[in-house]
Design a protein around this motif. Structure first.
Motif, short mmCIF file in Angstrom:
data_model
loop_
_atom_site.label_atom_id
_atom_site.label_comp_id
_atom_site.label_asym_id
_atom_site.label_seq_id
_atom_site.Cartn_x
_atom_site.Cartn_y
_atom_site.Cartn_z
N LYS A 247 -11.54 -4.84 166.73
CA LYS A 247 -11.55 -6.16 165.97
C LYS A 247 -10.14 -6.67 166.03
O LYS A 247 -10.34 -8.13 166.16
CB LYS A 247 -11.66 -5.76 164.22
CG LYS A 247 -12.96 -5.29 164.11
CD LYS A 247 -12.76 -5.13 162.47
CE LYS A 247 -14.19 -5.12 161.67
NZ LYS A 247 -13.89 -4.38 160.23
N GLU A 248 -8.95 -6.10 166.23
CA GLU A 248 -7.85 -6.76 166.41
C GLU A 248 -7.96 -7.65 167.90
O GLU A 248 -7.35 -9.08 167.73
CB GLU A 248 -6.52 -5.77 166.56
CG GLU A 248 -5.37 -6.27 166.76
CD GLU A 248 -4.31 -5.04 166.62
OE1 GLU A 248 -3.75 -4.85 165.58
OE2 GLU A 248 -4.33 -4.49 167.58
N ARG A 249 -8.52 -7.32 168.90
CA ARG A 249 -8.65 -7.82 170.12
C ARG A 249 -9.55 -9.03 170.03
O ARG A 249 -9.56 -9.95 170.83
CB ARG A 249 -9.17 -6.82 171.12
CG ARG A 249 -9.29 -7.36 172.65
CD ARG A 249 -7.84 -7.89 173.14
NE ARG A 249 -8.22 -8.68 174.50
CZ ARG A 249 -7.51 -9.87 174.82
NH1 ARG A 249 -6.88 -10.36 173.83
NH2 ARG A 249 -8.08 -10.50 175.87
N GLU B 39 -3.47 5.78 169.89
CA GLU B 39 -3.53 5.51 168.18
C GLU B 39 -4.88 6.30 167.89
O GLU B 39 -4.98 6.89 166.55
CB GLU B 39 -3.82 4.11 167.93
CG GLU B 39 -2.56 3.24 168.17
CD GLU B 39 -2.81 2.40 169.67
OE1 GLU B 39 -3.41 3.29 170.36
OE2 GLU B 39 -2.70 1.26 169.68
N GLU C 189 -10.21 3.61 163.51
CA GLU C 189 -8.87 3.16 164.09
C GLU C 189 -9.45 2.66 165.45
O GLU C 189 -8.90 1.27 165.97
CB GLU C 189 -8.03 4.48 164.59
CG GLU C 189 -6.83 3.96 165.23
CD GLU C 189 -5.95 3.00 164.39
OE1 GLU C 189 -6.10 3.05 163.35
OE2 GLU C 189 -5.26 2.50 165.21
N ARG D 210 -10.72 -0.55 164.52
CA ARG D 210 -9.60 -1.72 164.31
C ARG D 210 -9.20 -2.16 165.49
O ARG D 210 -8.82 -3.35 165.46
CB ARG D 210 -8.68 -0.78 163.42
CG ARG D 210 -7.45 -1.80 162.67
CD ARG D 210 -6.45 -0.91 162.28
NE ARG D 210 -5.60 -0.45 163.27
CZ ARG D 210 -4.67 -0.87 164.14
NH1 ARG D 210 -4.50 -2.05 163.94
NH2 ARG D 210 -4.06 -0.25 164.99
N LEU D 211 -8.85 -1.51 166.51
CA LEU D 211 -8.43 -1.86 167.72
C LEU D 211 -9.57 -3.17 168.37
O LEU D 211 -9.03 -4.15 168.98
CB LEU D 211 -8.00 -0.95 168.83
CG LEU D 211 -7.04 0.02 168.42
CD1 LEU D 211 -6.91 1.52 169.38
CD2 LEU D 211 -5.56 -0.64 168.43
#
Ligand SMILES: Cc1ncc(COP(=O)(O)O)c(C=O)c1O
Length: 377
Positions: A255-257, A17, A249, A252-253
């Motif tokens: 933060k997502e985890r 990504e 990006e 973002r990954l």
């Protein structure tokens, strides 16, 4: 055709990504579109740094942000303490000396961790010291220093604490504000899962006060220029727009985890890597092993050949020792976009490499040990 596995302590592999973002058309940096991305990225950096301080971005490798942390806090003949325990800690000394700054060293032998009590003693004996410089995860040896404890010591004095978190950030618990760290430097190519080329630096209020008195020469690295541009979501000079778009990006990954989950993920990989090294019969190197890279001692007869054979025969890149540790240790990284399967591949190939080089290994034992550690979570 050779498939490559990058298990080095920087650069690290990057998620698809993020790679796709690096392929997008170039944005102009003096636009609202870029400003919006920049603002989001800076907020994300604050989350990863665990700070309310402003975090500045600069086009440089991590060493650029180290130089910035010297050039902006000090004046010629100022005194600083450097607590080094390896190659990257020693870099603080080299940069400071090249600017004519006086270094009081509380450094320890490579492989050991720095001693907060020694720093406290040096601060008491040298009340004019402006700053203490140290390293979080010392990538050259694979140890982690007790930054929380050092933060408690330095915060009681007028000195500021500057920490190189270039390899540890996003990979192991690190809390800028709670641990009272004034200046933190980092870079893109490790825990941030990005190509090399971006550096980051955060400054506390206490550190800002020092910048007012700083007389060391600076132009590109003048933090005041970065602060001024920060107010309008810009950088003073052309930023690496592509890397910043990609960083949005990767943040973002992260933060997502969730940053705490990320720390736990690497903790588990570190546990598995340590078990695997021991199962190979290799002694772990370093007083307090960190969670982003695992170092182990290797027999000197084959030490120089392991990294080369592993890369050339199997496409797996790990790192050897630096300086006087060359040929004596190997460093297997588990930072950035590295998962459980990468670790198993890496150790399977390491077993084969060691066997080929004549080292007595029981094939499959390291992989089994890593699997057991990974399943026992
Ligand atoms: C702890 C640490 N400090 C400093 C550096 C130097 O960073 P760069 O090579 O990005 O200038 C590294 C890179 O390996 C590192 O791991």
């Amino acid at each position: 055709m050779q498939k490559h596995y990058l298990l080095t302590p920087g650069p690290t592999p990057i998620p698809p990504e993020v790679a796709l973002k690096e392929a997008l058309p170039i944005l102009h940096h003096r636009t609202n579109e870029f400003g919006t991305i920049y603002k989001d990225v800076v907020e994300g950096l604050k989350y990863v740094f665990q700070t309310k301080n402003e975090v500045y971005l600069l086009a440089a490798s991590g060493t650029g942000s180290m130089e910035m942390a010297i050039a902006n806090l000090l004046s010629p003949d100022d005194e600083i303490i450097v607590a080094s325990c390896g190659n990257f800690g020693d870099r603080w000394i080299k940069i400071a000396q090249s600017y004519g700054v006086n270094v009081i060293s509380t450094s320890v032998e490579w492989g050991k961790v720095v001693n907060p009590a020694e720093i406290e003693k040096a601060l008491k004996e040298n009340p004019n010291v402006k700053a203490v410089y140290t390293t979080f995860t010392e990538t050259s040896t694979g140890v982690v220093n007790d930054i929380k404890k050092i933060g408690e010591v330095v915060a009681k004095t007028n000195a500021v604490l500057v920490v190189d978190a270039i390899s540890g950030l996003a990979g192991q618990e690190f809390r800028t504000d709670d641990w009272k760290i004034d200046v933190v430097v980092s870079g893109s190519q490790k825990g941030f899962m990005l190509a090399p080329g971006l550096a980051f630096i955060s400054f506390s209020e206490k550190a800002w006060k020092l910048t007012e008195a700083s007389k060391l020469p600076k132009f590109y690295f003048d933090i005041k220029k970065y602060k001024k541009s920060y107010a309008t979501n810009e950088t003073p000079f052309t930023p690496p727009v592509t890397l910043i778009v990609a960083l949005q990006e990767s943040i973002r990954l992260i933060k997502e985890r969730g940053i705490e989950n990320m720390w736990n993920d690497y903790k588990l990989l570190a546990k598995a890597a340590r078990s695997a090294m021991k199962a190979l019969g290799l002694e772990l190197f370093g007083e307090v092993p960190c969670e982003v890279v695992t170092s182990a001692c290797v027999p000197t007869e084959i030490g120089g050949k392991i990294v080369k054979t592993l890369r050339e025969k199997y496409g797996v890149s790990i790192a050897g020792g630096q300086g006087n540790l060359k040929g004596k240790i190997i460093r297997f990284a588990h930072m950035g976009y590295i998962g459980k399967a990468d670790l198993l591949v890496g150790f399977a190939c390491l077993e084969m490499t060691l066997a080929e080089l004549g080292f007595n290994v029981e094939k499959g034992k390291a992989v089994a040990a890593a699997e057991a550690a990974l399943l026992d979570s």
